[in-house]
Write an enzyme that holds these catalytic residues in place. Structure first.
Site, mmCIF file in Angstrom:
data_model
loop_
_atom_site.group_PDB
_atom_site.id
_atom_site.type_symbol
_atom_site.label_atom_id
_atom_site.label_comp_id
_atom_site.label_asym_id
_atom_site.label_seq_id
_atom_site.Cartn_x
_atom_site.Cartn_y
_atom_site.Cartn_z
ATOM 1 N N GLU A 199 -85.570 41.259 61.100
ATOM 2 C CA GLU A 199 -86.333 41.594 61.970
ATOM 3 C C GLU A 199 -85.943 41.306 63.484
ATOM 4 O O GLU A 199 -86.536 40.307 64.071
ATOM 5 C CB GLU A 199 -87.742 40.787 61.634
ATOM 6 C CG GLU A 199 -88.508 41.575 60.333
ATOM 7 C CD GLU A 199 -89.104 42.757 61.054
ATOM 8 O OE1 GLU A 199 -89.880 42.785 62.065
ATOM 9 O OE2 GLU A 199 -88.796 44.058 60.703
ATOM 10 N N HIS A 257 -92.915 40.687 59.186
ATOM 11 C CA HIS A 257 -91.859 40.138 60.409
ATOM 12 C C HIS A 257 -91.422 38.805 60.136
ATOM 13 O O HIS A 257 -90.121 38.337 60.259
ATOM 14 C CB HIS A 257 -92.700 40.066 61.736
ATOM 15 C CG HIS A 257 -91.809 39.407 62.671
ATOM 16 N ND1 HIS A 257 -90.557 40.250 63.238
ATOM 17 C CD2 HIS A 257 -91.599 38.495 63.603
ATOM 18 C CE1 HIS A 257 -90.070 39.585 64.214
ATOM 19 N NE2 HIS A 257 -90.701 38.517 64.471
ATOM 20 N N ASP A 300 -85.804 37.796 65.055
ATOM 21 C CA ASP A 300 -86.736 37.726 66.170
ATOM 22 C C ASP A 300 -85.963 37.319 67.595
ATOM 23 O O ASP A 300 -84.916 37.843 67.796
ATOM 24 C CB ASP A 300 -87.880 36.681 65.876
ATOM 25 C CG ASP A 300 -89.133 36.856 67.033
ATOM 26 O OD1 ASP A 300 -89.623 37.656 67.014
ATOM 27 O OD2 ASP A 300 -88.993 36.172 67.846
#
Length: 300
Positions: free
Chosen positions: A133, A273, A109
């Site tokens: 992700e 995610h 992220d």
């Protein structure tokens, strides 16, 4: 079947950075393996992955400013917790921790943008990068599934304040909605804890989606991502791409693009995610194998 531990990993430690206390985990000895979370999580995200790396180095996981057990910024408002401000705090903490050379980065992220940025600035100090992700290229709204697109467009509108600061949407809906399994109450409470108080304490969870590089905005973040992307797509720096199936932000054309990066190993694990909450065993084992290979090649 994977057993999902609920207890945090390691003992929290604290350092003062620019007058604010920042929290981090720092366990073991040797060359640093640095795990960096994004929004709206904390070092807690890595609790079931870090044990797989024990004995392979110094395991470091920091809580971003305003997140996890790190202090909040005051005064707070729409201009706080920008990418640049988060970067300044994190990079100062990493400097204070004296990470040394032969660093392996494990990124997710917004932690990926921060880690890719740091690696681009310290190319000779990084031995390898594992990512999942991650923010690998600027995006367009067409890259987002319609159901998610509406929520993130909402965050970037005047409705963002009530969505995030009052209703805590990022923690209560986006987080559990991007995990295949259902988190236990105890696990959710770990993620809720930094954002229990409504209002500005929740500002980081809103500033982050407003900083996402989408359709050319914000320009400074788009430029930064293009800068590190240009390096990553040509460098022989060893990389481990942990592909999530079905995934959330590395899908479609972005997944095709990232597969073009050189000297990269890929594994696929179940997850949306927050893949660490669905496939910690597979992720931990793959990163451990990646690190062993790096250390072996370096003669360590």
């Amino acid at each position: 079947m994977t057993a999902f531990g609920v207890e945090p990993y390691g003992q929290p430690k604290y350092l003062e950075i620019a007058g604010k206390r920042m929290a981090y985990i720092d366990e073991g000895k040797g060359d640093a393996i640095v795990f960096q979370h994004g929004n709206p999580t904390s070092s807690y995200l890595w609790r079931n992955i870090m044990p797989h790396l024990e004995g392979l180095g110094r395991l470091v996981a920091c809580d971003l400013i305003g997140m996890g057990a790190s202090d909040k910024l005051s005064p707070s408002g729409p201009d706080r917790y920008s990418y640049g401000e988060q970067r300044d705090f994190l990079f100062a903490l990493w400097d204070a921790l004296d990470l040394g050379d032969h660093v392996v980065l494990v990124l997710h992220d917004w932690g990926s943008a921060l880690g890719f940025d740091w690696a681009n600035q310290h190319r000779d100090r990084v031995q390898g990068i594992a990512f999942m992700e991650a923010i690998v290229t600027p995006m367009t709204w067409a890259d987002w599934p319609p159901a998610v697109r509406g929520v993130f467009q909402g965050f970037r509108s005047p409705q963002g304040e009530p969505m995030a600061l009052e209703h805590n949407i990022f923690v209560e809906r986006v987080l559990p909605g991007a995990i295949l399994r259902q988190l236990s109450d105890e696990e959710m409470n770990h993620y809720r804890r930094p954002f229990v108080n409504g209002g500005e304490d929740r500002r980081p969870t809103l500033s982050w989606p407003r900083n996402l590089p989408i359709d050319g905005e914000p320009a400074e973040v788009v430029a930064l991502v293009n800068e590190y992307r240009s390096w990553l797509e040509e460098t022989d720096m060893p990389k481990l791409f942990i592909n999530a199936e079905p995934g959330a932000i590395i899908t479609g054309r972005i997944r095709d693009y990232v597969r073009s990066w050189p000297n990269q190993t890929e594994i696929t694990v179940p997850g949306v995610h927050f893949v660490q909450e669905d496939s910690p065993e597979e992720i931990g084992a793959a990163i451990a194998q990646f690190v062993r290979r790096l250390r072996s090649a370096a003669g360590v």
